[in-house]
Design a protein around this motif. Sequence first.
Motif, PDB file in Angstrom:
ATOM      1  N   LEU A  85     -44.545  11.756  43.835  1.00  0.00           N
ATOM      2  CA  LEU A  85     -43.969  10.938  44.895  1.00  0.00           C
ATOM      3  C   LEU A  85     -44.078   9.492  44.445  1.00  0.00           C
ATOM      4  O   LEU A  85     -45.183   8.999  44.188  1.00  0.00           O
ATOM      5  N   THR A  86     -42.931   8.837  44.336  1.00  0.00           N
ATOM      6  CA  THR A  86     -42.916   7.443  43.904  1.00  0.00           C
ATOM      7  C   THR A  86     -42.394   6.586  45.040  1.00  0.00           C
ATOM      8  O   THR A  86     -41.306   6.827  45.569  1.00  0.00           O
ATOM      9  N   PHE A  87     -43.179   5.599  45.405  1.00  0.00           N
ATOM     10  CA  PHE A  87     -42.829   4.646  46.455  1.00  0.00           C
ATOM     11  C   PHE A  87     -42.253   3.420  45.752  1.00  0.00           C
ATOM     12  O   PHE A  87     -42.970   2.700  45.059  1.00  0.00           O
ATOM     13  N   HIS A  88     -40.930   3.214  45.902  1.00  0.00           N
ATOM     14  CA  HIS A  88     -40.255   2.096  45.249  1.00  0.00           C
ATOM     15  C   HIS A  88     -40.177   0.921  46.219  1.00  0.00           C
ATOM     16  O   HIS A  88     -39.564   1.032  47.288  1.00  0.00           O
ATOM     17  N   PHE A  89     -40.795  -0.181  45.837  1.00  0.00           N
ATOM     18  CA  PHE A  89     -40.801  -1.405  46.636  1.00  0.00           C
ATOM     19  C   PHE A  89     -39.919  -2.447  45.979  1.00  0.00           C
ATOM     20  O   PHE A  89     -39.574  -2.333  44.803  1.00  0.00           O
ATOM     21  N   ARG A  90     -39.596  -3.494  46.729  1.00  0.00           N
ATOM     22  CA  ARG A  90     -38.884  -4.645  46.175  1.00  0.00           C
ATOM     23  C   ARG A  90     -39.482  -5.919  46.748  1.00  0.00           C
ATOM     24  O   ARG A  90     -40.039  -5.921  47.860  1.00  0.00           O
ATOM     25  N   CYS A  91     -39.375  -6.989  45.974  1.00  0.00           N
ATOM     26  CA  CYS A  91     -39.828  -8.295  46.440  1.00  0.00           C
ATOM     27  C   CYS A  91     -39.177  -9.374  45.589  1.00  0.00           C
ATOM     28  O   CYS A  91     -38.611  -9.097  44.532  1.00  0.00           O
ATOM     29  N   GLU A  92     -39.283 -10.595  46.064  1.00  0.00           N
ATOM     30  CA  GLU A  92     -38.846 -11.747  45.290  1.00  0.00           C
ATOM     31  C   GLU A  92     -40.074 -12.324  44.603  1.00  0.00           C
ATOM     32  O   GLU A  92     -41.175 -12.321  45.171  1.00  0.00           O
ATOM     33  N   ALA A  93     -39.877 -12.835  43.393  1.00  0.00           N
ATOM     34  CA  ALA A  93     -40.988 -13.462  42.674  1.00  0.00           C
ATOM     35  C   ALA A  93     -41.384 -14.742  43.403  1.00  0.00           C
ATOM     36  O   ALA A  93     -40.526 -15.504  43.836  1.00  0.00           O
ATOM     37  N   ASP A  94     -42.683 -14.961  43.565  1.00  0.00           N
ATOM     38  CA  ASP A  94     -43.149 -16.181  44.227  1.00  0.00           C
ATOM     39  C   ASP A  94     -43.516 -17.262  43.216  1.00  0.00           C
ATOM     40  O   ASP A  94     -43.783 -18.394  43.596  1.00  0.00           O
ATOM     41  N   ARG A  95     -43.517 -16.914  41.919  1.00  0.00           N
ATOM     42  CA  ARG A  95     -43.795 -17.853  40.821  1.00  0.00           C
ATOM     43  C   ARG A  95     -43.569 -17.107  39.509  1.00  0.00           C
ATOM     44  O   ARG A  95     -43.388 -15.892  39.518  1.00  0.00           O
ATOM     45  N   PRO A  96     -43.606 -17.781  38.383  1.00  0.00           N
ATOM     46  CA  PRO A  96     -43.448 -17.070  37.105  1.00  0.00           C
ATOM     47  C   PRO A  96     -44.602 -16.089  36.898  1.00  0.00           C
ATOM     48  O   PRO A  96     -45.730 -16.332  37.333  1.00  0.00           O
ATOM     49  N   PRO A  97     -44.327 -14.972  36.228  1.00  0.00           N
ATOM     50  CA  PRO A  97     -45.389 -13.978  36.003  1.00  0.00           C
ATOM     51  C   PRO A  97     -46.410 -14.473  34.995  1.00  0.00           C
ATOM     52  O   PRO A  97     -46.109 -15.272  34.113  1.00  0.00           O
ATOM     53  N   SER A  98     -47.624 -13.993  35.159  1.00  0.00           N
ATOM     54  CA  SER A  98     -48.715 -14.278  34.234  1.00  0.00           C
ATOM     55  C   SER A  98     -49.335 -12.934  33.860  1.00  0.00           C
ATOM     56  O   SER A  98     -50.080 -12.362  34.658  1.00  0.00           O
ATOM     57  N   PRO A  99     -49.010 -12.399  32.666  1.00  0.00           N
ATOM     58  CA  PRO A  99     -49.486 -11.058  32.309  1.00  0.00           C
ATOM     59  C   PRO A  99     -51.004 -10.931  32.411  1.00  0.00           C
ATOM     60  O   PRO A  99     -51.745 -11.771  31.919  1.00  0.00           O
ATOM     61  N   GLY A 100     -51.424  -9.882  33.087  1.00  0.00           N
ATOM     62  CA  GLY A 100     -52.844  -9.607  33.243  1.00  0.00           C
ATOM     63  C   GLY A 100     -53.370  -8.774  32.087  1.00  0.00           C
ATOM     64  O   GLY A 100     -52.637  -8.434  31.159  1.00  0.00           O
ATOM     65  N   PRO A 101     -54.652  -8.427  32.151  1.00  0.00           N
ATOM     66  CA  PRO A 101     -55.237  -7.574  31.118  1.00  0.00           C
ATOM     67  C   PRO A 101     -54.471  -6.253  31.031  1.00  0.00           C
ATOM     68  O   PRO A 101     -54.110  -5.676  32.051  1.00  0.00           O
ATOM     69  N   GLY A 102     -54.205  -5.824  29.853  1.00  0.00           N
ATOM     70  CA  GLY A 102     -53.489  -4.573  29.660  1.00  0.00           C
ATOM     71  C   GLY A 102     -51.982  -4.702  29.624  1.00  0.00           C
ATOM     72  O   GLY A 102     -51.283  -3.730  29.391  1.00  0.00           O
ATOM     73  N   ILE A 103     -51.467  -5.902  29.861  1.00  0.00           N
ATOM     74  CA  ILE A 103     -50.024  -6.131  29.815  1.00  0.00           C
ATOM     75  C   ILE A 103     -49.719  -7.013  28.610  1.00  0.00           C
ATOM     76  O   ILE A 103     -50.214  -8.144  28.509  1.00  0.00           O
ATOM     77  N   LEU A 104     -48.938  -6.481  27.682  1.00  0.00           N
ATOM     78  CA  LEU A 104     -48.586  -7.233  26.477  1.00  0.00           C
ATOM     79  C   LEU A 104     -47.603  -8.355  26.774  1.00  0.00           C
ATOM     80  O   LEU A 104     -47.690  -9.447  26.200  1.00  0.00           O
ATOM     81  N   GLU A 105     -46.655  -8.075  27.671  1.00  0.00           N
ATOM     82  CA  GLU A 105     -45.606  -9.047  27.949  1.00  0.00           C
ATOM     83  C   GLU A 105     -44.998  -8.756  29.313  1.00  0.00           C
ATOM     84  O   GLU A 105     -44.890  -7.602  29.721  1.00  0.00           O
TER      85      GLU A 105
END
Length: 138
Positions: A85-105
């Motif tokens: 079961l996958t819950f698909h959400f949507r939102c607008e970005a509130d600022r540029p992304p900043s990759p967290g630990p475990g995210i290469l890009e």
Amino acid sequence: MDARSCGIHSLVADVVVVADSAVLLVRPAAPPDGAPGWRLVGDGLRFGEPPASAARRALREQVGLDPEDVVLAEVESTVDDVWRLTFHFRCEADRPPSPGPGILEARFFQVEHLPPLARGPWERDVIFRVIGASGGVM
């Protein structure tokens, strides 16, 4: 224990994050399904965690975002090795992304020019369905 550890079902929340006519995608260092490549921000629900909370947690942990509104667009049920079961959400970005630990890009891609996605056509279809449910790109 999280919902991904069950061999019968899997509960997942993902988020289509939009800014203008672009969608945010991430490349995890160690994808949970082992498939490398770009994908939506998302994660498995932890035991007892509401889907919207899981979506917000994934946004904070993976890309440092905390948007005001995270809206459920659809719930999808699929069966492969487990019932998912996958819950698909949507939102607008509130600022540029900043990759967290475990995210290469983490990058925004124009909807018309999405890169190859880790989960192939299925993920592309999710993006277009979620965007379509909101009346177009936010």
